[in-house]
Scaffold this motif. Structure first.
Motif, short mmCIF file in Angstrom:
data_model
loop_
_atom_site.label_atom_id
_atom_site.label_comp_id
_atom_site.label_asym_id
_atom_site.label_seq_id
_atom_site.Cartn_x
_atom_site.Cartn_y
_atom_site.Cartn_z
N LYS A 179 0.80 76.68 68.68
CA LYS A 179 0.58 76.90 67.26
C LYS A 179 -0.10 75.68 66.67
CE LYS A 179 1.66 79.20 63.32
NZ LYS A 179 1.37 80.61 63.03
N ALA A 180 -1.12 75.90 65.82
CA ALA A 180 -1.83 74.80 65.18
C ALA A 180 -1.17 74.47 63.84
CB ALA A 180 -3.29 75.16 64.97
N MET A 181 -1.17 73.18 63.49
CA MET A 181 -0.62 72.74 62.21
C MET A 181 -1.58 71.74 61.59
SD MET A 181 2.93 70.67 61.38
CE MET A 181 4.02 72.08 61.35
N THR A 182 -1.95 71.96 60.33
CA THR A 182 -2.86 71.07 59.62
C THR A 182 -2.06 70.15 58.70
OG1 THR A 182 -4.63 72.72 59.68
CG2 THR A 182 -4.85 70.93 58.09
N ILE A 183 -2.33 68.84 58.79
CA ILE A 183 -1.64 67.86 57.95
C ILE A 183 -2.67 66.93 57.31
CG2 ILE A 183 0.46 67.90 59.35
CD1 ILE A 183 -0.43 65.34 60.70
N THR A 184 -2.22 66.17 56.30
CA THR A 184 -3.13 65.25 55.61
C THR A 184 -3.31 63.97 56.43
OG1 THR A 184 -1.38 64.12 54.38
CG2 THR A 184 -2.31 66.13 53.40
N PHE A 185 -4.32 63.20 56.05
CA PHE A 185 -4.61 61.93 56.72
C PHE A 185 -3.41 61.00 56.61
CE2 PHE A 185 -6.72 57.88 57.42
CZ PHE A 185 -7.73 58.19 58.31
N ILE A 195 -2.01 69.42 66.51
CA ILE A 195 -2.20 68.81 65.19
C ILE A 195 -3.67 68.80 64.78
CG2 ILE A 195 -1.93 66.70 63.84
CD1 ILE A 195 0.69 68.12 64.47
N ARG A 196 -3.92 69.23 63.56
CA ARG A 196 -5.24 69.13 62.93
C ARG A 196 -5.09 68.22 61.71
NH1 ARG A 196 -6.44 70.97 67.13
NH2 ARG A 196 -7.13 73.07 67.63
N VAL A 197 -5.92 67.18 61.61
CA VAL A 197 -5.82 66.21 60.51
C VAL A 197 -6.99 66.37 59.55
CG1 VAL A 197 -5.62 63.77 59.90
CG2 VAL A 197 -4.64 64.59 62.05
N LYS A 198 -6.69 66.53 58.26
CA LYS A 198 -7.74 66.64 57.26
C LYS A 198 -8.46 65.29 57.10
CE LYS A 198 -5.32 70.08 54.40
NZ LYS A 198 -4.70 70.31 53.06
N PRO A 199 -9.77 65.30 56.88
CA PRO A 199 -10.50 64.04 56.68
C PRO A 199 -10.09 63.37 55.37
CG PRO A 199 -11.93 65.93 56.30
CD PRO A 199 -10.66 66.48 56.86
N HIS A 200 -10.23 62.04 55.30
CA HIS A 200 -9.90 61.28 54.10
C HIS A 200 -11.15 61.05 53.27
CE1 HIS A 200 -8.28 57.98 51.62
NE2 HIS A 200 -7.09 58.46 51.95
N LYS A 201 -10.96 60.80 52.00
CA LYS A 201 -12.11 60.60 51.09
C LYS A 201 -12.89 59.34 51.42
CE LYS A 201 -10.36 63.10 47.06
NZ LYS A 201 -9.96 62.98 45.62
N VAL A 202 -12.19 58.27 51.78
CA VAL A 202 -12.90 56.99 52.01
C VAL A 202 -12.65 56.40 53.40
CG1 VAL A 202 -12.99 56.38 49.57
CG2 VAL A 202 -11.01 55.68 50.93
N ALA A 229 -17.20 36.63 45.89
CA ALA A 229 -16.38 37.25 44.86
C ALA A 229 -15.09 37.78 45.47
CB ALA A 229 -17.15 38.39 44.19
N GLU A 230 -14.14 37.97 44.59
CA GLU A 230 -12.87 38.60 45.02
C GLU A 230 -12.96 40.08 44.69
OE1 GLU A 230 -8.60 36.71 44.84
OE2 GLU A 230 -8.92 37.85 43.00
N ILE A 231 -12.84 40.90 45.70
CA ILE A 231 -12.96 42.35 45.49
C ILE A 231 -11.61 43.02 45.77
CG2 ILE A 231 -15.41 42.38 46.07
CD1 ILE A 231 -14.64 43.50 48.82
N VAL A 232 -11.44 44.23 45.22
CA VAL A 232 -10.22 45.00 45.43
C VAL A 232 -10.46 45.95 46.61
CG1 VAL A 232 -8.63 46.68 44.46
CG2 VAL A 232 -9.54 44.86 43.02
N VAL A 233 -9.57 45.88 47.58
CA VAL A 233 -9.69 46.70 48.79
C VAL A 233 -8.51 47.67 48.86
CG1 VAL A 233 -9.77 46.70 51.31
CG2 VAL A 233 -10.91 44.88 50.02
N PRO A 234 -8.77 48.99 48.93
CA PRO A 234 -7.67 49.94 49.09
C PRO A 234 -7.21 50.00 50.54
CG PRO A 234 -9.74 51.13 49.04
CD PRO A 234 -10.08 49.68 48.82
N THR A 235 -5.93 50.15 50.76
CA THR A 235 -5.38 50.45 52.07
C THR A 235 -4.59 51.74 51.93
OG1 THR A 235 -3.23 49.34 51.85
CG2 THR A 235 -5.13 47.97 52.46
N LEU A 236 -4.02 52.23 53.01
CA LEU A 236 -3.25 53.47 52.93
C LEU A 236 -1.95 53.29 52.15
CD1 LEU A 236 -3.64 55.02 56.50
CD2 LEU A 236 -4.56 55.91 54.35
N GLU A 237 -1.52 52.03 51.98
CA GLU A 237 -0.23 51.79 51.33
C GLU A 237 -0.35 51.13 49.96
OE1 GLU A 237 2.98 50.65 54.40
OE2 GLU A 237 1.12 49.95 55.32
#
Length: 383
Positions: free
Chosen positions: A130-136, A263-270, A293-301
């Motif tokens: 059985k296939a299951m799709t989950i988020t990134f 498992i099928r994983v949905k792609p992430h926006k960035v 410069a000091e820049i803001v970096v997103p992480t998963l958390e």
């Protein structure tokens, strides 16, 4: 008595087909007409026997040679051409042998048809997928999710026996509980014995006089079952999670099969993922790249601040350790790789254009190492 069809025709082949083509055709036809896929369908059962009979002859080089020369008479033990006795049209051994081969070919996945030694013994149930799709994010951090599977389960009314409550299975009077019928044929070359499944009990050795009204004597019913799946942190696309014992019920008291979650994983926006590492592209302006410069970096958390050094060139990659995805085996986190892309301003007004022109006048070739080096190359080429 109906005339036998040409064995090549039975398998959908032309005469002279290769061994690989014969085997491939047999797999396809046997799977199509297998009794487990066509319960109660007598026509499919006869087709299945016909397919096995054809394969039993065409898969044997000597019998295939005799059949190609003399047709059915070449493999008929009573026709005097030297065909071996037993089974279907000279298939060596017994009807069980073809099921042995069939079971091996498909990993023993068809309940109710095992080898001779296992026909009455416990057999593992069929495996399911059985296939299951989950988020990134769910793939990165792990999650518990429910999945619904439509499958056979043990009948609660008869507890899997197939017999109505208060009754039980009886020993088959025709085969005496062995599940096999032994026959002997006399031929010009001697006496040959043949073993085939009992047609009264279907090879199980038992019969049900009073079938369970809920399951019709099969011992199981089909229903939707909800199962909780524990998805570990770090799974990726096409990861497979086995759930032991959650497949189809076993036969003759055998264990249930397994359920494999793909498992099928949905792609992430960035974010993009490579193993346990994450990759991210961030646009920066000219002044940020030139001056730092000091820049803001997103992480998963969380969001973190990162210092881009002065003179950073377009396409430069930076690594932030431990901000990737956990390794599904050891839990160790990968790294986050940042690629900075220089964004050139557009739609400048007159004042902004003048500011850029003034800045460019104050910057000489020494400020542009690449540009200066390229000019030197041009001079050398055309000097």
């Amino acid at each position: 008595m109906a005339e036998k069809r040409d064995y090549y025709e039975v398998l959908g082949l032309k005469k002279g087909a290769s061994e690989a083509d014969i085997k491939k055709a047999f797999r396809k036809m046997a799977l199509k007409y297998h009794p487990d896929k066509n319960p109660g369908d007598k026509t499919a059962e006869e087709k299945f026997k016909e397919v096995n009979e054809a394969y039993g002859i065409l898969s044997d080089p000597e019998k295939k040679k005799m059949y190609d020369q003399f047709g059915h008479a070449g493999v008929d033990p009573n026709a005097g051409f030297g065909g071996a006795g037993g089974g279907f049209g000279g298939f060596s051994g017994s009807y069980d042998d073809i099921f042995d081969m069939f079971g091996n070919m498909f990993g023993g996945g068809f309940g109710g048809f095992g080898g001779r030694a296992q026909r009455n013994g416990p057999m593992k149930g069929r495996d399911l997928q059985k296939a299951m799709t989950i988020t990134f994010e769910e793939a990165a951090f792990g999650v518990k999710k429910d999945i619904t599977v439509n499958k056979h389960v043990e009948c609660s009314n008869c507890h899997g026996s197939g017999a109505a409550p208060g009754t039980s299975k009886q020993q088959c009077p025709k085969c005496g509980g062995s599940g096999q019928i032994h026959t002997t044929q006399r031929t010009p070359f001697g006496q040959f014995s043949n073993v085939s499944p009992c047609d009264r009990c279907g090879g199980t050795g038992e019969i049900i006089e009073t079938p369970c009204p809920e399951c019709g004597g099969s011992g199981h019913i089909r229903k939707n079952v909800t199962i909780q799946v524990n998805i570990p942190a770090g799974v990726d696309n096409d990861s497979i999670i086995p759930l032991r014992g959650q497949g189809e019920p076993g036969v003759n008291g055998g264990p249930a099969g397994d359920l494999y979650i793909v498992i099928r994983v949905k792609p992430h926006k960035v974010f993009k993922r490579k193993g346990s590492d994450l990759q991210l592209e961030i646009p920066i302006s000219f002044d940020q790249a030139a001056l730092g410069a000091e820049i803001v970096v997103p992480t998963l958390e969380e969001k973190i601040k990162y210092k881009v050094p002065a003179g950073t060139q377009p396409g430069t990659r930076f690594r932030i350790k431990g901000k990737g995805v956990p390794n599904v085996r050891n839990g160790r986190k990968g790294d986050l790789y940042i690629k900075v892309n220089l964004e050139v301003p557009t739609k400048l007004n007159s004042e902004q254009k003048k500011a850029v022109e003034q800045m460019s006048k104050k910057l000489d070739d020494k400020c542009y190492k690449g540009k200066s080096k390229f000019k030197d190359i041009i001079k050398e080429l055309f000097s």
